[in-house]
Design a protein around this motif. Structure first.
Motif, PDB file in Angstrom:
ATOM      1  N   ASN A  55     -25.662-147.146  62.957  1.00  0.00           N
ATOM      2  CA  ASN A  55     -27.099-147.364  63.042  1.00  0.00           C
ATOM      3  C   ASN A  55     -27.438-147.800  64.468  1.00  0.00           C
ATOM      4  O   ASN A  55     -26.561-147.939  65.322  1.00  0.00           O
ATOM      5  CB  ASN A  55     -27.572-148.405  62.016  1.00  0.00           C
ATOM      6  N   PHE A  56     -28.713-148.024  64.704  1.00  0.00           N
ATOM      7  CA  PHE A  56     -29.160-148.391  66.049  1.00  0.00           C
ATOM      8  C   PHE A  56     -28.605-149.742  66.478  1.00  0.00           C
ATOM      9  O   PHE A  56     -28.250-149.933  67.647  1.00  0.00           O
ATOM     10  CB  PHE A  56     -30.697-148.415  66.082  1.00  0.00           C
ATOM     11  N   ALA A  57     -28.492-150.673  65.533  1.00  0.00           N
ATOM     12  CA  ALA A  57     -27.983-152.007  65.868  1.00  0.00           C
ATOM     13  C   ALA A  57     -26.532-151.972  66.318  1.00  0.00           C
ATOM     14  O   ALA A  57     -26.101-152.827  67.101  1.00  0.00           O
ATOM     15  CB  ALA A  57     -28.134-152.931  64.655  1.00  0.00           C
ATOM     16  N   MET A  58     -25.781-151.001  65.851  1.00  0.00           N
ATOM     17  CA  MET A  58     -24.376-150.907  66.231  1.00  0.00           C
ATOM     18  C   MET A  58     -24.207-150.708  67.737  1.00  0.00           C
ATOM     19  O   MET A  58     -23.238-151.169  68.339  1.00  0.00           O
ATOM     20  CB  MET A  58     -23.716-149.755  65.468  1.00  0.00           C
ATOM     21  N   PHE A  59     -25.179-150.053  68.368  1.00  0.00           N
ATOM     22  CA  PHE A  59     -25.092-149.749  69.791  1.00  0.00           C
ATOM     23  C   PHE A  59     -25.909-150.716  70.657  1.00  0.00           C
ATOM     24  O   PHE A  59     -25.870-150.622  71.879  1.00  0.00           O
ATOM     25  CB  PHE A  59     -25.568-148.321  70.053  1.00  0.00           C
ATOM     26  N   THR A  60     -26.637-151.625  70.032  1.00  0.00           N
ATOM     27  CA  THR A  60     -27.518-152.514  70.797  1.00  0.00           C
ATOM     28  C   THR A  60     -27.218-153.993  70.587  1.00  0.00           C
ATOM     29  O   THR A  60     -27.750-154.827  71.318  1.00  0.00           O
ATOM     30  CB  THR A  60     -28.986-152.259  70.432  1.00  0.00           C
TER      31      THR A  60
END
Length: 290
Positions: A55-60
């Motif tokens: 998901n987006f949180a995994m990269f941010t």
């Protein structure tokens, strides 16, 4: 006439050879199917388990604290990218130049034979031994873990792969091409760099990609060199998070959130390396067609 009789179905020797051939083909196909089945099983399990964590949180976001929800792997992704990139920059010129030396001058010298022998040993050396070696000569002296120590450790794993690939690829260059360059008055170093190396650059780049794929998932050397860091760190002179160690630690943890992130990190490494190899082969095939 004799060939017709030899290949006749009534000939017992021909029938025996035909059955041996069929059995060999069947066993080879069965072994291949079994290997592909296990490979697809692993990839399917990895895909099912890992997709939910992408998901987006995994990269941010950085890795979460024990028992907490959310979080990501940004610090580990950036740390792995920095260490693998540094190791590639270290190992590529050393490996290519060493491979050129072995191909050009190492066939008739004792030093070349010893270099090939040591390279073969390094190819099969356990990665944990290399990690302990770097820990003893670097980490123990500077008194702290660091991203540089991790880069040095995995570069020692990548160098033999690049050396042997370059040496083998240069050995495939026809002797006539080298002799033609010598006949035109080109010096030996220019023939090696501008003629032979350019002729096999696709194979050499493939060797570099294999080395990158080899070191991208190494865990043991980084445990003794880079260690880990729960927080984001862009300083290579300090302990640095990296995907292999984070995956190892999170997969062994009792927290569901950490285990999900471990599956997501494993999926990211696997498909990053797979995509890199597919892209490189596609580009090489397009170039060869032109």
């Amino acid at each position: 006439m004799n060939d017709t009789l030899t290949q006749s179905p009534d000939n017992p020797v021909y029938r025996r050879r035909l059955w041996v051939h069929r059995v060999g083909i069947f066993l080879s196909s069965a072994a291949m199917a079994l290997g592909v089945a296990f490979l697809m099983w692993i990839l399917f399990t990895l895909l099912i388990k890992g997709v939910s964590a992408i998901n987006f949180a995994m990269f941010t976001e950085s890795t979460p604290a024990p028992g907490s929800e959310g979080g990501g792997l940004m610090n580990a992704i950036v740390g792995s990218f920095m260490m693998v990139g540094s190791a590639t920059l270290i190992s590529t010129p050393i490996g290519i130049l060493a491979g050129i030396y072995l191909a050009e001058y190492g066939n008739k010298s004792m030093f070349g034979a010893v270099t090939r022998f040591v390279t073969d040993i390094m190819l099969s050396a356990p990665s944990i031994v290399i990690g302990l070696f770097v820990y003893a000569i670097y980490v123990a002296n500077v008194k702290h873990f660091s991203g540089w120590a991790g880069s040095i450790a995995i570069s020692l794993i990548a160098i033999p792969v690049v050396v042997r690939t370059t040496d083998n690829m240069l050995g495939l260059v026809p002797a006539s091409l080298q002799e033609a360059a010598f006949a035109l008055g080109a010096p030996r170093w220019k023939v090696a760099l501008m003629i032979r190396l350019r002729a096999v650059k696709a194979g050499v780049i493939t060797g570099i990609l294999l080395a990158v794929a080899r070191i991208s998932g190494e865990t043991a050397p980084l445990l003794f060199t880079a260690l880990n860091n729960q927080f984001f760190n862009g300083n290579m002179n300090k302990p640095m998070a990296n995907l292999p160690v984070v995956i190892y630690q999170f997969a062994m943890s009792p927290y569901d959130n950490w285990r999900d992130l471990a599956w997501g990190g494993a999926l990211l490494i696997t498909f990053s390396v797979l995509g890199l190899n597919i892209l490189s082969r596609t580009l090489f095939n397009q170039k060869s067609q032109h």
